[in-house]
Design an enzyme around this catalytic site. Structure first.
Site, PDB file in Angstrom:
ATOM      1  N   GLU A  45       8.433   5.733  -7.916  1.00 23.55           N
ATOM      2  CA  GLU A  45       6.402   5.449  -8.031  1.00 23.55           C
ATOM      3  C   GLU A  45       5.963   6.716  -7.328  1.00 23.55           C
ATOM      4  O   GLU A  45       5.176   6.847  -8.005  1.00 23.55           O
ATOM      5  CB  GLU A  45       6.236   4.164  -7.801  1.00 23.55           C
ATOM      6  CG  GLU A  45       7.537   2.993  -8.629  1.00 23.55           C
ATOM      7  CD  GLU A  45       7.019   1.560  -8.605  1.00 23.55           C
ATOM      8  OE1 GLU A  45       5.589   1.337  -8.037  1.00 23.55           O
ATOM      9  OE2 GLU A  45       7.239   0.646  -7.972  1.00 23.55           O
ATOM     10  N   ASP A  50      -0.483  -4.030 -18.566  1.00 27.95           N
ATOM     11  CA  ASP A  50       0.392  -2.670 -19.187  1.00 27.95           C
ATOM     12  C   ASP A  50       0.726  -2.370 -20.434  1.00 27.95           C
ATOM     13  O   ASP A  50       1.985  -2.133 -21.386  1.00 27.95           O
ATOM     14  CB  ASP A  50       2.028  -3.697 -18.976  1.00 27.95           C
ATOM     15  CG  ASP A  50       1.529  -4.259 -17.622  1.00 27.95           C
ATOM     16  OD1 ASP A  50       1.436  -3.440 -16.526  1.00 27.95           O
ATOM     17  OD2 ASP A  50       2.422  -5.338 -17.476  1.00 27.95           O
ATOM     18  N   ASN A  74      -3.144   3.062 -13.649  1.00 26.47           N
ATOM     19  CA  ASN A  74      -1.839   1.842 -13.078  1.00 26.47           C
ATOM     20  C   ASN A  74      -0.971   2.234 -12.876  1.00 26.47           C
ATOM     21  O   ASN A  74      -0.303   3.083 -13.766  1.00 26.47           O
ATOM     22  CB  ASN A  74      -2.074   0.411 -13.751  1.00 26.47           C
ATOM     23  CG  ASN A  74      -1.061  -0.636 -13.384  1.00 26.47           C
ATOM     24  OD1 ASN A  74      -0.808  -0.306 -11.846  1.00 26.47           O
ATOM     25  ND2 ASN A  74      -0.839  -1.044 -13.808  1.00 26.47           N
ATOM     26  N   GLY A  93       0.610  -1.176   0.151  1.00 31.34           N
ATOM     27  CA  GLY A  93      -0.128  -0.523   0.010  1.00 31.34           C
ATOM     28  C   GLY A  93       0.669   0.855   0.063  1.00 31.34           C
ATOM     29  O   GLY A  93      -0.178   2.361  -0.174  1.00 31.34           O
ATOM     30  N   SER A  94       2.118   1.660  -0.080  1.00 31.36           N
ATOM     31  CA  SER A  94       2.668   2.295  -0.229  1.00 31.36           C
ATOM     32  C   SER A  94       2.525   3.442  -0.943  1.00 31.36           C
ATOM     33  O   SER A  94       2.854   4.787  -1.077  1.00 31.36           O
ATOM     34  CB  SER A  94       3.907   1.965   0.184  1.00 31.36           C
ATOM     35  OG  SER A  94       4.923   2.090  -1.985  1.00 31.36           O
ATOM     36  N   ASN A  95       1.861   2.997  -2.618  1.00 27.64           N
ATOM     37  CA  ASN A  95       1.487   4.159  -3.615  1.00 27.64           C
ATOM     38  C   ASN A  95       0.020   4.768  -3.112  1.00 27.64           C
ATOM     39  O   ASN A  95       0.042   5.481  -3.398  1.00 27.64           O
ATOM     40  CB  ASN A  95       1.569   2.640  -4.709  1.00 27.64           C
ATOM     41  CG  ASN A  95       2.833   3.181  -5.849  1.00 27.64           C
ATOM     42  OD1 ASN A  95       3.477   4.360  -5.980  1.00 27.64           O
ATOM     43  ND2 ASN A  95       3.175   1.570  -5.684  1.00 27.64           N
ATOM     44  N   HIS A 121       3.757   0.607 -13.226  1.00 23.40           N
ATOM     45  CA  HIS A 121       3.876  -0.773 -13.904  1.00 23.40           C
ATOM     46  C   HIS A 121       5.805   0.308 -13.113  1.00 23.40           C
ATOM     47  O   HIS A 121       6.416   0.686 -13.060  1.00 23.40           O
ATOM     48  CB  HIS A 121       3.905  -1.038 -14.752  1.00 23.40           C
ATOM     49  CG  HIS A 121       4.458  -1.787 -15.259  1.00 23.40           C
ATOM     50  ND1 HIS A 121       4.016  -3.363 -15.138  1.00 23.40           N
ATOM     51  CD2 HIS A 121       5.824  -2.510 -15.773  1.00 23.40           C
ATOM     52  CE1 HIS A 121       5.004  -4.125 -15.016  1.00 23.40           C
ATOM     53  NE2 HIS A 121       6.299  -4.073 -15.951  1.00 23.40           N
TER      54      HIS A 121
HETATM   55  C1  GRF Z   1       4.390  -1.183  -7.170  1.00 25.77           C
HETATM   56  O1  GRF Z   1       5.185  -1.511  -7.322  1.00 25.77           O
HETATM   57  C2  GRF Z   1       3.492  -0.894  -8.681  1.00 25.77           C
HETATM   58  O2  GRF Z   1       4.708  -1.192  -9.235  1.00 25.77           O
HETATM   59  C3  GRF Z   1       3.448  -2.262  -8.935  1.00 25.77           C
HETATM   60  O3  GRF Z   1       2.157  -2.511  -7.867  1.00 25.77           O
HETATM   61  C4  GRF Z   1       4.077  -2.647  -6.541  1.00 25.77           C
HETATM   62  C5  GRF Z   1       2.370  -2.132  -5.229  1.00 25.77           C
HETATM   63  O4  GRF Z   1       3.418  -1.786  -4.916  1.00 25.77           O
HETATM   64  N1  GRF Z   1       2.126  -1.967  -9.976  1.00 25.77           N
HETATM   65  P1  GRF Z   1       2.679  -1.385  -3.344  1.00 25.77           P
HETATM   66  O5  GRF Z   1       1.322  -1.932  -2.819  1.00 25.77           O
HETATM   67  O6  GRF Z   1       2.317   0.371  -3.218  1.00 25.77           O
HETATM   68  O7  GRF Z   1       3.445  -0.605  -2.324  1.00 25.77           O
END
Ligand code: GRF
Length: 196
Positions: free
Chosen positions: A176, A147, A104, A17-19, A106
């Site tokens: 990211e 993708d 999304n 869940g870091s993004n 990637h």
């Molecule tokens: C990330 O590396 C993103 O690029 C991919 O899944 C991963 C999710 O990481 N789609 P997080 O859960 O957001 O930390």
């Protein structure tokens, strides 16, 4: 920007869940003028706890026969959908309901190192095996294929000679977080100037 933007963030059952967190923090501190709802297939994960603790509504939509309809209900009122660690193919009904409005991220420079099975550490292993000197991340629109949608924004970082998949993954992940927030803003800026 006049429309009140609401982002529906779809996370996976095991994601860090870091993004998600990067997007929610940008909404909280005003870098993104939006609010958000997190949609998860399972409650009780650290990502879900973090979102709830920070006042973000969380809806649970587990896979089911009516998955597409239930996802659409959960996304009601959203103007943008962001996949963040969501590994399934999104149902076509959802893609159709949000034309050019599902993003999304990637962890590589698409179109290389994408497609079915290219997720998580598999991506970084492949980048190192191909002796790339550069990697990065790509935010793109979501289509019915993994993708392949149009790219909104990419950011680059070096692949160092002594990188392991893990060290490369952590360099890319840091990139990211900034890139996802910047790509969301770019998407809105493009929408605002699109006269077609
Ligand atoms: C990330 O590396 C993103 O690029 C991919 O899944 C991963 C999710 O990481 N789609 P997080 O859960 O957001 O930390």
């Amino acid at each position: 920007m006049s429309t009140q933007q609401r982002i529906g963030i779809l996370i996976g059952p095991k994601g860090r869940g870091s993004n998600m967190r990067a997007i929610l923090e940008a909404c909280r501190d005003g870098r993104l003028r939006a609010d958000a709802v997190v949609i998860t297939p399972v409650m009780g994960t650290p990502a879900v706890e973090w979102a709830s603790d920070h006042g973000c509504p969380v809806l649970c939509v587990p896979p089911s026969e009516n998955y597409a309809t239930e996802l659409l209900n959960a996304l009601s009122g959203c103007t943008l959908v962001c996949l963040a660690g969501y590994l399934r193919l999104l149902p076509m009904q959802v893609i159709d309901a949000f034309p050019h409005a599902v993003l999304n991220i990637h962890p590589a420079l698409l179109p290389k190192f994408g497609g079915k099975g290219m997720y998580g550490m598999h991506v970084h292993v492949a980048v190192i095996a191909a002796r790339e000197t550069e990697s990065g991340c790509t935010v793109h629109y979501v289509t019915e294929r993994y993708d392949e949608g149009a790219i909104v924004l990419q950011a680059r970082c070096p692949v160092l000679p002594d990188d392991s998949p893990e060290t490369l993954a952590s360099r890319v992940l840091e990139l990211e977080h900034k890139t996802y927030v910047a790509a969301i803003q770019r998407h809105w800026d493009n929408e605002a100037t699109d006269v077609s």
